[in-house]
Design a protein around this motif. Structure first.
Motif, PDB file in Angstrom:
ATOM      1  N   MET A  68       0.810  -1.210   0.000  1.00  0.00           N
ATOM      2  CA  MET A  68       0.000   0.000   0.000  1.00  0.00           C
ATOM      3  C   MET A  68       0.852   1.272   0.000  1.00  0.00           C
ATOM      4  O   MET A  68       0.777   2.092  -0.898  1.00  0.00           O
ATOM      5  CB  MET A  68      -0.945  -0.010   1.203  1.00  0.00           C
ATOM      6  CG  MET A  68      -1.951   1.140   1.199  1.00  0.00           C
ATOM      7  SD  MET A  68      -3.074   1.088   2.611  1.00  0.00           S
ATOM      8  CE  MET A  68      -3.969  -0.428   2.283  1.00  0.00           C
ATOM      9  N   THR A  83       0.646   1.284  -3.855  1.00  0.00           N
ATOM     10  CA  THR A  83      -0.551   1.705  -4.581  1.00  0.00           C
ATOM     11  C   THR A  83      -0.922   3.144  -4.239  1.00  0.00           C
ATOM     12  O   THR A  83      -1.627   3.805  -5.006  1.00  0.00           O
ATOM     13  CB  THR A  83      -1.738   0.775  -4.278  1.00  0.00           C
ATOM     14  OG1 THR A  83      -1.962   0.731  -2.858  1.00  0.00           O
ATOM     15  CG2 THR A  83      -1.459  -0.637  -4.790  1.00  0.00           C
ATOM     16  N   ARG A 136       5.314   5.722  -5.608  1.00  0.00           N
ATOM     17  CA  ARG A 136       3.992   5.234  -5.999  1.00  0.00           C
ATOM     18  C   ARG A 136       4.101   4.365  -7.246  1.00  0.00           C
ATOM     19  O   ARG A 136       4.912   4.623  -8.134  1.00  0.00           O
ATOM     20  CB  ARG A 136       3.056   6.418  -6.267  1.00  0.00           C
ATOM     21  CG  ARG A 136       1.629   5.967  -6.549  1.00  0.00           C
ATOM     22  CD  ARG A 136       0.646   7.097  -6.558  1.00  0.00           C
ATOM     23  NE  ARG A 136      -0.713   6.583  -6.672  1.00  0.00           N
ATOM     24  CZ  ARG A 136      -1.800   7.327  -6.628  1.00  0.00           C
ATOM     25  NH1 ARG A 136      -1.694   8.640  -6.472  1.00  0.00           N
ATOM     26  NH2 ARG A 136      -2.992   6.779  -6.739  1.00  0.00           N
ATOM     27  N   SER A 173       2.366   2.525 -14.161  1.00  0.00           N
ATOM     28  CA  SER A 173       2.121   1.489 -15.169  1.00  0.00           C
ATOM     29  C   SER A 173       3.408   0.993 -15.810  1.00  0.00           C
ATOM     30  O   SER A 173       3.548  -0.198 -16.104  1.00  0.00           O
ATOM     31  CB  SER A 173       1.179   2.023 -16.253  1.00  0.00           C
ATOM     32  OG  SER A 173      -0.084   2.321 -15.703  1.00  0.00           O
ATOM     33  N   THR A 210       2.381  -9.020  -4.969  1.00  0.00           N
ATOM     34  CA  THR A 210       1.658  -8.058  -4.140  1.00  0.00           C
ATOM     35  C   THR A 210       1.467  -8.602  -2.729  1.00  0.00           C
ATOM     36  O   THR A 210       1.444  -9.815  -2.518  1.00  0.00           O
ATOM     37  CB  THR A 210       0.284  -7.722  -4.750  1.00  0.00           C
ATOM     38  OG1 THR A 210      -0.568  -8.880  -4.674  1.00  0.00           O
ATOM     39  CG2 THR A 210       0.417  -7.285  -6.205  1.00  0.00           C
ATOM     40  N   ASP A 252      -6.213  -7.588  -2.844  1.00  0.00           N
ATOM     41  CA  ASP A 252      -6.721  -6.276  -3.279  1.00  0.00           C
ATOM     42  C   ASP A 252      -5.678  -5.564  -4.138  1.00  0.00           C
ATOM     43  O   ASP A 252      -6.013  -4.935  -5.152  1.00  0.00           O
ATOM     44  CB  ASP A 252      -7.076  -5.398  -2.074  1.00  0.00           C
ATOM     45  CG  ASP A 252      -8.368  -5.826  -1.398  1.00  0.00           C
ATOM     46  OD1 ASP A 252      -9.109  -6.642  -1.988  1.00  0.00           O
ATOM     47  OD2 ASP A 252      -8.635  -5.342  -0.282  1.00  0.00           O
ATOM     48  N   GLN A 253      -4.419  -5.653  -3.727  1.00  0.00           N
ATOM     49  CA  GLN A 253      -3.354  -4.995  -4.496  1.00  0.00           C
ATOM     50  C   GLN A 253      -3.094  -5.725  -5.814  1.00  0.00           C
ATOM     51  O   GLN A 253      -2.763  -5.087  -6.827  1.00  0.00           O
ATOM     52  CB  GLN A 253      -2.092  -4.894  -3.637  1.00  0.00           C
ATOM     53  CG  GLN A 253      -2.261  -3.888  -2.501  1.00  0.00           C
ATOM     54  CD  GLN A 253      -1.525  -4.260  -1.245  1.00  0.00           C
ATOM     55  OE1 GLN A 253      -0.667  -5.140  -1.238  1.00  0.00           O
ATOM     56  NE2 GLN A 253      -1.838  -3.589  -0.144  1.00  0.00           N
ATOM     57  N   GLU A 266      -5.442  -7.099  -7.577  1.00  0.00           N
ATOM     58  CA  GLU A 266      -6.523  -6.602  -8.423  1.00  0.00           C
ATOM     59  C   GLU A 266      -6.207  -5.196  -8.933  1.00  0.00           C
ATOM     60  O   GLU A 266      -6.520  -4.859 -10.085  1.00  0.00           O
ATOM     61  CB  GLU A 266      -7.845  -6.615  -7.652  1.00  0.00           C
ATOM     62  CG  GLU A 266      -8.361  -8.009  -7.364  1.00  0.00           C
ATOM     63  CD  GLU A 266      -9.569  -8.005  -6.433  1.00  0.00           C
ATOM     64  OE1 GLU A 266     -10.067  -6.899  -6.102  1.00  0.00           O
ATOM     65  OE2 GLU A 266      -9.997  -9.098  -6.025  1.00  0.00           O
ATOM     66  N   TYR A 267      -5.603  -4.376  -8.087  1.00  0.00           N
ATOM     67  CA  TYR A 267      -5.233  -3.010  -8.470  1.00  0.00           C
ATOM     68  C   TYR A 267      -4.230  -3.039  -9.621  1.00  0.00           C
ATOM     69  O   TYR A 267      -4.377  -2.301 -10.604  1.00  0.00           O
ATOM     70  CB  TYR A 267      -4.642  -2.296  -7.249  1.00  0.00           C
ATOM     71  CG  TYR A 267      -4.276  -0.850  -7.462  1.00  0.00           C
ATOM     72  CD1 TYR A 267      -5.161   0.164  -7.113  1.00  0.00           C
ATOM     73  CD2 TYR A 267      -3.041  -0.489  -7.991  1.00  0.00           C
ATOM     74  CE1 TYR A 267      -4.833   1.508  -7.298  1.00  0.00           C
ATOM     75  CE2 TYR A 267      -2.696   0.842  -8.183  1.00  0.00           C
ATOM     76  CZ  TYR A 267      -3.600   1.835  -7.825  1.00  0.00           C
ATOM     77  OH  TYR A 267      -3.259   3.156  -8.015  1.00  0.00           O
ATOM     78  N   ALA A 297      -5.928  -4.234 -12.798  1.00  0.00           N
ATOM     79  CA  ALA A 297      -6.815  -3.198 -13.334  1.00  0.00           C
ATOM     80  C   ALA A 297      -6.017  -2.147 -14.109  1.00  0.00           C
ATOM     81  O   ALA A 297      -6.475  -1.645 -15.140  1.00  0.00           O
ATOM     82  CB  ALA A 297      -7.600  -2.541 -12.205  1.00  0.00           C
ATOM     83  N   LEU A 298      -4.814  -1.827 -13.618  1.00  0.00           N
ATOM     84  CA  LEU A 298      -3.949  -0.879 -14.321  1.00  0.00           C
ATOM     85  C   LEU A 298      -3.405  -1.476 -15.613  1.00  0.00           C
ATOM     86  O   LEU A 298      -3.330  -0.785 -16.641  1.00  0.00           O
ATOM     87  CB  LEU A 298      -2.764  -0.485 -13.426  1.00  0.00           C
ATOM     88  CG  LEU A 298      -2.914   0.671 -12.459  1.00  0.00           C
ATOM     89  CD1 LEU A 298      -1.610   0.869 -11.688  1.00  0.00           C
ATOM     90  CD2 LEU A 298      -3.287   1.963 -13.182  1.00  0.00           C
TER      91      LEU A 298
END
Length: 203
Positions: free
Chosen positions: A11, A53, A84, A87, A98, A102-103, A105-106, A109-110
């Motif tokens: 995170m 993230t 941070r 891409s 990760t 959740d990370q 998936e992040y 998604a990117l």
């Protein structure tokens, strides 16, 4: 192209992913030492780095309890600065690990095309344990050989996943604001994946 590049993501990029970044480097250097290869050449074989993230801590050093875990295990925290996730970092990575689902998936998604090389760290370690390493390209402590073996290893672990989601137990707890005992447990869990990864790359 070499070196084999591993991107660690959490995170804030001051606790979990920096520990994973530096503990993987340590594991690679220890493997090279056992192979009578100069550990100083590790950067040409494996590039381990990290990002968060969120950008709240950009430019900061590793969280002190995290840094203590790395140094206590023989690693180095010099020169670390949080950043941070971007891409282009995902695009350049051969493997993205990760801290949590959740990370993961992040990241996907990117960059949806990174799905096959993005894993929760605990998930990757769990699947790696059942991999038949005899199917991988030959192992040599050279940039091209480590890269080829690493890319094949990631593809083989992805195939073992067979589309299944990570387990809740694959996630690393966030130790931020907690005591050294929690950081030590998280560092132990990180080593349970990064040490076998280094051993698979450099048997």
């Amino acid at each position: 192209m070499p070196p084999f590049t591993v991107l660690h993501v959490c995170m804030g990029n001051i606790c979990r992913s920096p520990m994973a970044e530096r503990l993987l480097l340590l594991a690679v250097r220890e493997r090279l030492g056992r192979l009578d290869v100069d550990p100083a050449g590790s950067d040409a074989l494996v590039h381990s780095h990290s990002a968060g993230t969120g950008g709240w801590h950009a430019g900061e050093e590793m969280n002190p309890p995290a840094a203590r875990q790395v140094t206590a295990r023989g690693g180095d925290v010099a020169g670390f600065a949080a950043r941070r996730l971007r891409s282009d970092l995902i695009d350049a990575a051969d493997l993205v690990l990760t801290a949590t689902a959740d990370q993961q998936e992040y990241v996907v998604a990117l960059r949806p095309d990174a799905a096959g090389r993005t894993f929760v760290l605990g998930e990757f370690g769990r699947l790696l344990g059942s991999l038949d390493r005899s199917t991988l390209p030959p192992a040599e402590p050279t940039p091209d050989a480590v890269h080829a073996r690493g890319v094949a290893l990631v593809a083989a672990v992805d195939a073992l996943r067979q589309g299944a989601s990570a387990l809740a137990t694959d996630d690393l707890d966030d130790p931020w604001g907690r005591g050294d005992q929690c950081f030590s447990r998280v560092a132990d869990e990180i080593e349970e994946t990064v040490q076998p990864l280094a051993a698979a790359l450099l048997p």
